[in-house]
Design a protein around this motif. Structure first.
Motif, PDB file in Angstrom:
ATOM      1  N   ASN A 153      -7.418  -6.285   0.868  1.00  0.00           N
ATOM      2  CA  ASN A 153      -7.325  -5.735  -0.482  1.00  0.00           C
ATOM      3  C   ASN A 153      -7.803  -6.737  -1.532  1.00  0.00           C
ATOM      4  O   ASN A 153      -7.369  -7.893  -1.543  1.00  0.00           O
TER       5      ASN A 153
ATOM      6  N   SER B 121       0.277  -3.054   4.686  1.00  0.00           N
ATOM      7  CA  SER B 121      -0.026  -1.641   4.880  1.00  0.00           C
ATOM      8  C   SER B 121       0.872  -1.134   6.000  1.00  0.00           C
ATOM      9  O   SER B 121       0.837  -1.656   7.116  1.00  0.00           O
TER      10      SER B 121
ATOM     11  N   VAL C 225      -2.060   0.281  -4.538  1.00  0.00           N
ATOM     12  CA  VAL C 225      -1.464  -0.974  -4.062  1.00  0.00           C
ATOM     13  C   VAL C 225      -0.751  -1.668  -5.225  1.00  0.00           C
ATOM     14  O   VAL C 225      -1.272  -2.606  -5.826  1.00  0.00           O
TER      15      VAL C 225
ATOM     16  N   THR D 259      -1.163  -8.568   1.197  1.00  0.00           N
ATOM     17  CA  THR D 259      -0.793  -7.151   1.164  1.00  0.00           C
ATOM     18  C   THR D 259      -0.186  -6.691   2.481  1.00  0.00           C
ATOM     19  O   THR D 259      -0.497  -7.238   3.548  1.00  0.00           O
TER      20      THR D 259
ATOM     21  N   ALA E  33       0.841  -1.196   0.000  1.00  0.00           N
ATOM     22  CA  ALA E  33       0.000   0.000   0.000  1.00  0.00           C
ATOM     23  C   ALA E  33       0.875   1.245   0.000  1.00  0.00           C
ATOM     24  O   ALA E  33       1.793   1.376   0.817  1.00  0.00           O
TER      25      ALA E  33
END
Length: 532
Positions: A465, A450, A407, A448, A398
């Motif tokens: 995501n 972040s 992303v 993902t 991200a």
């Protein structure tokens, strides 16, 4: 002798695809293996090549149409009669030409993929008075999370821009007038008697907004719409379609869920004065229960429209958080060894023009974790009730950019070194902030990260995501008192971790086990290199 090119199966056993753009027109002479169209296949845009050489005499469908595998696309070397009729089909703006001026051409908002119902004109690349050639870029349109250039289908002088930059425009609405007088086009309905093909179009779309299927009986809908319907347990054959060419949109599914649209078997005809497409656009952009605007704004308050990326992020985040039942495990890990390792190799990396950050270590450890725990690196096909286990780890990172959240993806992250990952993170972050990301760089995520650690954040609840089933929230490294192996209270360095996962697939025990393995790797980089 004429040849008919039919829609091919271009991979993954697809049943249908969207003709995103025609690369040829009636009258073009095409050689075998020349690209003739761009087809949207799930999330990828692919060119299809001609199996024949010859002159294009007919295009069976317009750009933006969903076509089933095996249906006809192009006719080569057909009769003059076919050429004439195809030539008429190849001019989709004939209604507007007579509305504005005899020689004027109107370029309408195209469907540039994902079955979109509308797009945002982020920037105009031309102005009134500019002379434009066919295939010149004329505007930047926000589509999903990407900014895409749209190309002019005509050559001529720009005499009118119908909307200002920043305007949301529905597919099929006018964008640019060429070689005209700048006059406002007359409504299409008033010109229907002058165009034989336009006459039946209005009643079909307005009075019969039923779900449209192809000749093989499949509902016309993009993969993203099918997925949204599946996770909401909606039968698309019962949903009233309002999209272009009879496509079913996410707005139609939402209307069905809310009960604001009748099922197909009980649809009441819609009056022609109330276009169904307009209703779909309003539904998509307006929440069902919008908060009332303040009666009297306070001194100094002002309003600003969301930029295109922020509007898209808002829609996607709302959908993800509504559909997925998330669980978040909060944890921390002592990383003094990681800090020492980075300090040792930071200068070596810098001599190779590599910025070695903690995020690169975390990315490598998470990729190894996802590879070891296949359920963390999976997606779910809810229509078939099957779990899709991905061969490689597509690691989404991200990135906060001036226009919003992006992303980009590091592909096959499990096979890359920490230095390689650090380089990709830096390159992708720059591309995101400069707005130069390519579609391929935004596709293929399977898990993902972040990162709020750089902003001194600690624990938080990141939202999953796309089709991923897990996302790791990375917090800052905080100096805190800990108890060492000798039982002494010393100053430690704790990295804060928040792992959110989809509880429909991953149970708490699985989630924590994966997080424990990740902690083992990140706490000791030497062991991580031995393990992977």
């Amino acid at each position: 002798m004429s040849n008919i090119f039919k829609m091919p199966d271009i991979g993954e056993g697809m049943a249908e695809g969207d003709i995103a753009n025609w690369l040829v027109k009636v009258g073009d002479v095409v050689k075998e293996d020349d690209p003739v169209a761009e087809v949207q296949n799930d999330k990828l845009m692919q060119e299809i090549l001609s199996p024949y050489s010859g002159t294009v005499t007919k295009l069976f469908v317009e750009a933006g149409t969903t076509v089933a595998v095996g249906e006809p696309l192009i006719e080569y070397d057909g009769s003059d009669e076919v050429v004439a009729s195809a030539s008429k089909l190849a001019v989709p703006v004939s209604v507007d030409q007579t509305a504005v001026a005899a020689d004027a051409l109107i370029f309408k908002m195209p469907d540039i993929g994902e079955g979109m119902a509308e797009g945002d004109i982020a920037n105009w690349l031309v102005k009134v008075g500019d002379v434009v050639k066919e295939d010149d870029p004329v505007a930047e349109v926000q589509n999903d999370k990407l900014m895409q250039e749209i190309l002019s289908p005509y050559s001529g002088t720009v005499t009118k821009l119908f909307v200002e930059a920043g305007t949301t425009v529905a597919v099929g609405e006018p964008l640019i007038e060429y070689n005209g007088n700048g006059a406002k086009p007359a409504p299409a309905t008033s010109l229907a008697p002058n165009n034989v093909q336009a006459a039946p179009a209005a009643p079909v779309e307005a009075k019969s907004p039923l779900t449209k299927t192809t000749i093989v009986g499949r509902v016309l809908a993009m993969p993203s719409v099918r997925h949204y319907a599946r996770v909401n347990h909606v039968d698309l054959t019962q949903v009233t379609a309002s999209g272009r060419h009879g496509h079913t949109t996410i707005a139609d599914v939402n209307n069905f869920i809310k009960g604001t649209s009748a099922p197909v078997n009980s649809v009441v005809e819609t009056p022609a004065a109330v276009p169904v497409v307009a209703t779909a656009v309003r539904t998509e952009s307006t929440p069902a229960k919008a908060a009332p605007a303040p009666v009297a704004p306070q001194v100094g308050d002002h309003r600003e429209k969301m930029n295109p990326t922020r509007r898209v992020v808002s829609k996607i985040m709302t959908k993800q958080h509504t559909v997925i039942p998330p669980v978040t495990n909060f944890d921390q890990v002592e990383v003094s060894a990681l800090v020492d390792h980075r300090n040792k190799y930071k200068e070596i990396a810098a001599k190779q023009n590599i910025k070695l950050t903690y995020l690169a270590y975390v990315a490598k450890a998470l990729a190894a974790t996802a590879h070891k725990f296949p359920d963390m690196n999976a997606s779910v096909d809810y229509e078939k009730q099957e779990i899709v286990y991905h061969e490689h780890v597509g690691l989404g990172i991200a990135v906060n950019a001036p226009t919003g959240l992006y992303v980009p993806v590091i592909h096959e992250a499990e096979n890359k070194s920490i230095f390689e990952i650090a380089t990709e993170i830096s390159d992708l972050a720059i591309a995101a902030r400069e707005g130069t990301l390519k579609p391929a760089q935004m596709q293929g995520s399977t898990i993902t990260i972040s990162n709020l650690g750089s902003a001194r954040g600690t624990w938080f609840t990141p939202i999953i995501n796309g089709s991923d089933v897990a996302i790791l929230g990375l917090g800052s490294i905080v100096k805190e008192p800990i108890v060492n192996q000798a039982g002494e209270i010393v100053v430690g360095q704790n990295m804060k971790l928040s792992l959110t996962y989809d509880h429909r697939l991953i149970d708490g025990m699985m989630g924590q086990s994966a997080l424990n393995y990740f902690k083992t790797l990140i706490a000791d980089p030497t062991f991580m290199l031995m393990e992977i």
